[in-house]
Scaffold this motif. Structure first.
Motif, PDB file in Angstrom:
ATOM      1  N   SER A  81       0.854  -1.193   0.000  1.00 40.84           N
ATOM      2  CA  SER A  81       0.000   0.000   0.000  1.00 40.84           C
ATOM      3  C   SER A  81       0.888   1.240   0.000  1.00 40.84           C
ATOM      4  O   SER A  81       1.917   1.289   0.685  1.00 40.84           O
ATOM      5  N   GLN A  82       0.488   2.241  -0.805  1.00 35.47           N
ATOM      6  CA  GLN A  82       1.310   3.448  -0.897  1.00 35.47           C
ATOM      7  C   GLN A  82       0.423   4.652  -1.201  1.00 35.47           C
ATOM      8  O   GLN A  82       0.212   5.022  -2.354  1.00 35.47           O
ATOM      9  N   PHE A  83      -0.079   5.284  -0.130  1.00 34.21           N
ATOM     10  CA  PHE A  83      -0.988   6.416  -0.294  1.00 34.21           C
ATOM     11  C   PHE A  83      -0.328   7.599  -0.983  1.00 34.21           C
ATOM     12  O   PHE A  83      -1.002   8.445  -1.566  1.00 34.21           O
ATOM     13  N   THR A  84       0.993   7.674  -0.985  1.00 29.72           N
ATOM     14  CA  THR A  84       1.665   8.828  -1.580  1.00 29.72           C
ATOM     15  C   THR A  84       1.507   8.887  -3.097  1.00 29.72           C
ATOM     16  O   THR A  84       1.805   9.916  -3.706  1.00 29.72           O
ATOM     17  N   LEU A  85       1.000   7.814  -3.715  1.00 26.29           N
ATOM     18  CA  LEU A  85       0.710   7.877  -5.154  1.00 26.29           C
ATOM     19  C   LEU A  85      -0.409   8.870  -5.448  1.00 26.29           C
ATOM     20  O   LEU A  85      -0.577   9.302  -6.576  1.00 26.29           O
ATOM     21  N   ALA A  86      -1.183   9.236  -4.420  1.00 25.98           N
ATOM     22  CA  ALA A  86      -2.274  10.199  -4.582  1.00 25.98           C
ATOM     23  C   ALA A  86      -1.791  11.641  -4.433  1.00 25.98           C
ATOM     24  O   ALA A  86      -2.602  12.570  -4.393  1.00 25.98           O
ATOM     25  N   ALA A  87      -0.500  11.843  -4.384  1.00 25.46           N
ATOM     26  CA  ALA A  87       0.057  13.181  -4.126  1.00 25.46           C
ATOM     27  C   ALA A  87      -0.356  14.193  -5.178  1.00 25.46           C
ATOM     28  O   ALA A  87      -0.329  13.925  -6.376  1.00 25.46           O
ATOM     29  N   ASN A  88      -0.728  15.362  -4.703  1.00 23.33           N
ATOM     30  CA  ASN A  88      -0.918  16.519  -5.571  1.00 23.33           C
ATOM     31  C   ASN A  88       0.365  17.336  -5.429  1.00 23.33           C
ATOM     32  O   ASN A  88       0.626  17.929  -4.396  1.00 23.33           O
ATOM     33  N   TRP A  89       1.158  17.352  -6.474  1.00 23.71           N
ATOM     34  CA  TRP A  89       2.480  17.972  -6.432  1.00 23.71           C
ATOM     35  C   TRP A  89       2.548  19.283  -7.208  1.00 23.71           C
ATOM     36  O   TRP A  89       3.587  19.928  -7.254  1.00 23.71           O
ATOM     37  N   ARG A  90       1.457  19.701  -7.812  1.00 25.21           N
ATOM     38  CA  ARG A  90       1.488  20.865  -8.704  1.00 25.21           C
ATOM     39  C   ARG A  90       1.573  22.205  -7.983  1.00 25.21           C
ATOM     40  O   ARG A  90       2.152  23.140  -8.501  1.00 25.21           O
ATOM     41  N   LYS A  91       0.968  22.315  -6.808  1.00 24.38           N
ATOM     42  CA  LYS A  91       0.926  23.593  -6.109  1.00 24.38           C
ATOM     43  C   LYS A  91       1.942  23.588  -4.966  1.00 24.38           C
ATOM     44  O   LYS A  91       1.905  22.713  -4.111  1.00 24.38           O
ATOM     45  N   GLY A  92       2.828  24.536  -4.961  1.00 29.23           N
ATOM     46  CA  GLY A  92       3.826  24.627  -3.897  1.00 29.23           C
ATOM     47  C   GLY A  92       4.864  23.534  -3.997  1.00 29.23           C
ATOM     48  O   GLY A  92       4.988  22.844  -5.009  1.00 29.23           O
ATOM     49  N   ASN A  93       5.635  23.385  -2.923  1.00 29.80           N
ATOM     50  CA  ASN A  93       6.726  22.411  -2.907  1.00 29.80           C
ATOM     51  C   ASN A  93       6.470  21.224  -1.992  1.00 29.80           C
ATOM     52  O   ASN A  93       7.240  20.280  -1.988  1.00 29.80           O
ATOM     53  N   ARG A  94       5.414  21.311  -1.189  1.00 29.41           N
ATOM     54  CA  ARG A  94       5.063  20.193  -0.325  1.00 29.41           C
ATOM     55  C   ARG A  94       3.855  19.484  -0.913  1.00 29.41           C
ATOM     56  O   ARG A  94       2.782  20.073  -1.004  1.00 29.41           O
ATOM     57  N   PRO A  95       4.006  18.215  -1.317  1.00 33.37           N
ATOM     58  CA  PRO A  95       2.861  17.505  -1.894  1.00 33.37           C
ATOM     59  C   PRO A  95       1.720  17.383  -0.889  1.00 33.37           C
ATOM     60  O   PRO A  95       1.945  17.239   0.309  1.00 33.37           O
ATOM     61  N   GLY A  96       0.500  17.441  -1.404  1.00 27.61           N
ATOM     62  CA  GLY A  96      -0.687  17.238  -0.586  1.00 27.61           C
ATOM     63  C   GLY A  96      -1.266  15.855  -0.866  1.00 27.61           C
ATOM     64  O   GLY A  96      -1.191  15.356  -1.989  1.00 27.61           O
ATOM     65  N   PHE A  97      -1.846  15.258   0.156  1.00 24.12           N
ATOM     66  CA  PHE A  97      -2.353  13.894   0.022  1.00 24.12           C
ATOM     67  C   PHE A  97      -3.840  13.798   0.300  1.00 24.12           C
ATOM     68  O   PHE A  97      -4.354  12.726   0.614  1.00 24.12           O
ATOM     69  N   SER A  98      -4.545  14.896   0.144  1.00 23.28           N
ATOM     70  CA  SER A  98      -5.974  14.904   0.470  1.00 23.28           C
ATOM     71  C   SER A  98      -6.804  14.051  -0.479  1.00 23.28           C
ATOM     72  O   SER A  98      -7.932  13.692  -0.153  1.00 23.28           O
ATOM     73  N   ALA A  99      -6.275  13.684  -1.641  1.00 24.39           N
ATOM     74  CA  ALA A  99      -7.020  12.836  -2.581  1.00 24.39           C
ATOM     75  C   ALA A  99      -6.981  11.366  -2.173  1.00 24.39           C
ATOM     76  O   ALA A  99      -7.779  10.566  -2.672  1.00 24.39           O
ATOM     77  N   ALA A 100      -6.082  11.007  -1.263  1.00 27.52           N
ATOM     78  CA  ALA A 100      -5.999   9.613  -0.819  1.00 27.52           C
ATOM     79  C   ALA A 100      -7.247   9.239  -0.036  1.00 27.52           C
ATOM     80  O   ALA A 100      -7.861  10.077   0.632  1.00 27.52           O
ATOM     81  N   ALA A 101      -7.625   7.976  -0.108  1.00 29.17           N
ATOM     82  CA  ALA A 101      -8.757   7.477   0.670  1.00 29.17           C
ATOM     83  C   ALA A 101      -8.433   7.599   2.161  1.00 29.17           C
ATOM     84  O   ALA A 101      -7.259   7.640   2.557  1.00 29.17           O
ATOM     85  N   SER A 102      -9.461   7.637   2.975  1.00 27.89           N
ATOM     86  CA  SER A 102      -9.250   7.636   4.425  1.00 27.89           C
ATOM     87  C   SER A 102      -8.525   6.337   4.798  1.00 27.89           C
ATOM     88  O   SER A 102      -8.590   5.351   4.054  1.00 27.89           O
TER      89      SER A 102
END
Length: 153
Positions: A81-102
């Protein structure tokens, strides 16, 4: 849902405990699948991914053509399992992971995905959901396929 499928000569996953490291899954020739459930994903998508991966012809035959599936070669499968595949990397320099499932949904979908592969006849070695893991692999080819449920037609 996303997955990174890598053809490997060997792969293993190690989980770090309080005082030791433990190998929780290891395979020889086969597939390493990094699996990510995203918000809104359903069990049917996990079944679809398992079916596609099971039938994916990405191993070479006796003529050197990429023409054989995991079952054709009697290969093994390691799912991590690797939730970081859901990373939003386009905005800023710190990826966001809010698209990952709970975490609860992610675990349920990951376990269902692994069970679906097993029902298709593939023994599945696994990592530990939510744990910090070290994944080692010897990529064969290299052959790496990126799957995204948003791409299916």
């Amino acid at each position: 849902m996303k997955a990174v499928v890598q053809r490997v000569s060997e792969a293993s996953v190690t989980v770090e405990g309080a005082t030791t490291k433990e190998i929780t899954g290891a395979i020889g020739k086969g597939l390493l699948v990094l699996f990510c459930a995203e918000q809104g994903d359903q069990l049917a998508e996990a079944d679809y991914f398992a079916s596609k991966i099971s039938k994916m012809r990405i191993f070479t035959d006796e003529e050197g053509k990429i023409n054989l599936s995991l079952a054709d070669i009697g290969g093994s499968l390691l799912a991590v399992s690797q939730f970081t595949l859901a990373a939003n990397w386009r905005k800023g320099n710190r990826p966001g992971f809010s698209a990952a499932a709970s975490p609860d949904d992610g675990r349920r979908l990951y376990e269902h995905f692994c069970h679906s592969l097993e029902k298709l006849g593939h023994p599945v070695e696994k990592g530990v959901f939510g744990a910090r893991m070290e994944v080692r692999l010897l990529n064969d080819g290299p052959v790496t396929i990126i799957m995204d449920s948003k791409d299916k037609g």
